[in-house]
Design an enzyme around this catalytic site. Structure first.
Site, PDB file in Angstrom:
ATOM      1  N   HIS A 183       0.876  -1.175   0.000  1.00 19.62           N
ATOM      2  CA  HIS A 183       0.000   0.000   0.000  1.00 19.62           C
ATOM      3  C   HIS A 183       0.917   1.231   0.000  1.00 19.62           C
ATOM      4  CE1 HIS A 183      -2.764   2.976   1.786  1.00 19.62           C
ATOM      5  NE2 HIS A 183      -3.758   2.167   1.484  1.00 19.62           N
TER       6      HIS A 183
ATOM      7  N   GLN B 120      -4.243  -4.587   7.297  1.00 12.94           N
ATOM      8  CA  GLN B 120      -5.285  -5.536   6.876  1.00 12.94           C
ATOM      9  C   GLN B 120      -5.247  -6.806   7.724  1.00 12.94           C
ATOM     10  OE1 GLN B 120      -7.675  -4.880   4.743  1.00 12.94           O
ATOM     11  NE2 GLN B 120      -6.848  -2.935   4.039  1.00 12.94           N
TER      12      GLN B 120
ATOM     13  N   LYS C 254     -10.002   0.112  10.806  1.00 16.21           N
ATOM     14  CA  LYS C 254     -10.200  -1.101   9.993  1.00 16.21           C
ATOM     15  C   LYS C 254     -10.539  -2.301  10.894  1.00 16.21           C
ATOM     16  CE  LYS C 254      -6.953   0.323   6.388  1.00 16.21           C
ATOM     17  NZ  LYS C 254      -7.769   0.711   5.235  1.00 16.21           N
TER      18      LYS C 254
HETATM   19  C1  LIG Z   1      -2.192  -2.606   3.750  1.00 14.94           C
HETATM   20  C2  LIG Z   1      -2.499  -1.215   4.201  1.00 14.94           C
HETATM   21  N1  LIG Z   1      -1.548  -0.502   4.814  1.00 14.94           N
HETATM   22  C3  LIG Z   1      -1.761   0.738   5.260  1.00 14.94           C
HETATM   23  C4  LIG Z   1      -2.979   1.353   5.103  1.00 14.94           C
HETATM   24  C5  LIG Z   1      -3.168   2.749   5.585  1.00 14.94           C
HETATM   25  O1  LIG Z   1      -4.117   2.837   6.590  1.00 14.94           O
HETATM   26  P1  LIG Z   1      -4.662   4.247   7.071  1.00 14.94           P
HETATM   27  O2  LIG Z   1      -5.165   4.962   5.854  1.00 14.94           O
HETATM   28  O3  LIG Z   1      -5.727   3.925   8.046  1.00 14.94           O
HETATM   29  O4  LIG Z   1      -3.518   4.972   7.700  1.00 14.94           O
HETATM   30  C6  LIG Z   1      -4.004   0.668   4.454  1.00 14.94           C
HETATM   31  C7  LIG Z   1      -5.313   1.296   4.209  1.00 14.94           C
HETATM   32  O5  LIG Z   1      -6.050   0.909   3.337  1.00 14.94           O
HETATM   33  C8  LIG Z   1      -3.758  -0.656   4.005  1.00 14.94           C
HETATM   34  O6  LIG Z   1      -4.719  -1.383   3.395  1.00 14.94           O
END
Ligand SMILES: Cc1ncc(COP(=O)(O)O)c(C=O)c1O
Length: 401
Positions: free
Chosen positions: A120, A200, A223
């Site tokens: 991500h 996740q 999440k």
């Molecule tokens: C694998 C992964 N890492 C990091 C994040 C980032 O999370 P956040 O936007 O809550 O900081 C996400 C969000 O979709 C994610 O799916």
């Protein structure tokens, strides 16, 4: 076969969404909230909000007590050795940025940081930008056809120059557990620091950071059925000792003068300013709720629903799955159909799924795609939700073909 969710009624928003003819299948983006969390937030705000760690008055003492109780609950949830290893941030993204700034002093020009091709943006860009700032090399570990980080390639690419490995536990696009044990062992054999993006993964089952053996583990509360605006950075005590302070202000300071200051160690030294007090207390209440559930039943339910999702997608002509998703979600494209058109028609029919690059542009580009549709499941979803999704999908495809 009808697959009911015994926990659906615990999440009032699901019924509210249903009254608006919305079927929520975008749980990898964020989740709906249990009544237990709503009650905890209402209780906090109705009985007196207060700042933590600074006021001597009763509301301040109560807020601090509840805030620190949440830290203990997070530590228990992750099986951290101590609550002092839990730093509250504003989300996984801010936890990863904290690391990329706080660890900068640990690296020298020419050192290598390894990430994987499926990260991500939140676990790619902070390291990419650190590499650009500090003259480091960013090494990208390739994937197998099944969407797993390729261990053979990793054995070639992780070596004595690798100073840090940062990888996802579960891909937000491909939905497969990554071979963390082998990857972390490889990195540790070369003395590299290890960061696991649990954004996740933390949602599915219980994870033991001590058994995992990573130096750092991050996740976002929202999440995990908790409030937004709160994240967690877990660190082994020794690894936390390597972090330089990076945000400065109230509460993180030990002694301050006009021209110098000394700072608290973790966790408070990394929680500058007023933290999301209600959110942290709410996360604690959410963990209490989740801990009260039969974990095996939750996993069995999620797997049964995932099986239905995969079978339904396999049965439809022209649908191509990305990777080999094992749980929680499935991303797909349909031959001859643009994902944005499909998403539009699904949205019009009240199906809340995600379309696009899923904040993993390099991964999608590597797969030769501009975007994909992702269906992601929560513990409150049931087979009727999937049936509504498939009916809407069939109707949309009929219109688009
Ligand atoms: C694998 C992964 N890492 C990091 C994040 C980032 O999370 P956040 O936007 O809550 O900081 C996400 C969000 O979709 C994610 O799916």
């Amino acid at each position: 076969m009808f697959q009911p969710s015994p926990w659906r009624a615990d999440f009032p928003a699901i019924a509210a969404l249903q009254r608006q003819h919305q079927t929520y299948l975008d749980n990898a983006a964020t989740t709906q909230k249990p009544q237990a969390l709503l009650d905890a937030l209402a209780h906090y705000y109705q009985h007196g909000a207060a700042n933590v760690h600074r006021a001597q008055h009763l509301p301040g003492a109560l807020a601090t007590q509840a805030f620190e109780a949440s830290r203990e609950k997070v530590a228990q949830w992750l099986n951290a050795a101590s609550p002092s290893q839990v730093i509250f941030t504003h989300g996984a993204t801010s936890a990863l940025n904290l690391l990329a700034y706080g660890l900068q002093g640990q690296f020298q020009a020419g050192d290598e940081i390894a990430v994987s091709a499926l990260e991500h943006h939140a676990n790619l860009l902070p390291w990419q930008q650190l590499a650009l700032r500090a003259g480091l090399k960013l090494v990208v570990l390739p994937l197998t056809a099944a969407g797993l980080i390729d261990l053979e390639a990793a054995r070639q690419l992780i070596g004595p120059r690798t100073r840090l490995l940062a990888v996802s536990q579960l891909s937000n696009v491909l939905g497969a557990w990554q071979p963390l044990e082998a990857l972390l062992a490889l990195a540790k054999a070369h003395g590299a620091l290890t960061v696991v993006d649990g954004a996740q993964g933390v949602v599915h089952g219980r994870h033991d950071v001590q058994r995992l053996g990573c130096d750092f583990y991050v996740f976002s509360s929202h999440k995990l059925y908790g409030p937004d605006g709160v994240g967690v950075l877990y660190g082994r005590s020794e690894a936390l000792g390597k972090l330089a302070h990076w945000q400065f202000g109230g509460e993180m300071v030990h002694v301050a003068d006009y021209h110098s200051a000394s700072f608290h160690p973790a966790p408070l030294g990394f929680e500058a300013g007023t933290p999301p007090v209600a959110g942290v207390i709410g996360l604690g209440a959410t963990l209490d709720y989740l801990a009260s559930l039969d974990q095996a039943a939750v996993i069995a339910h999620e797997q049964a629903l995932h099986g239905l999702l995969l079978r339904g997608l396999h049965d439809r002509e022209g649908v191509r799955l990305l990777g080999e998703p094992k749980l929680a979600l499935a991303s797909f494209v349909v031959e001859g159909v643009h994902n944005a058109d499909l998403a539009h028609l699904l949205t019009e029919q009240g199906i809340a799924v995600r379309a696009g690059h899923h904040c993993a542009m390099p991964l999608l580009k590597g797969l030769g795609l501009a975007g994909a549709i992702r269906v992601s499941l929560g513990l409150y979803n049931d087979s009727d939700d999937l049936q509504r999704f498939f009916e809407a999908l069939d109707k949309a495809l009929e219109m688009l073909r």
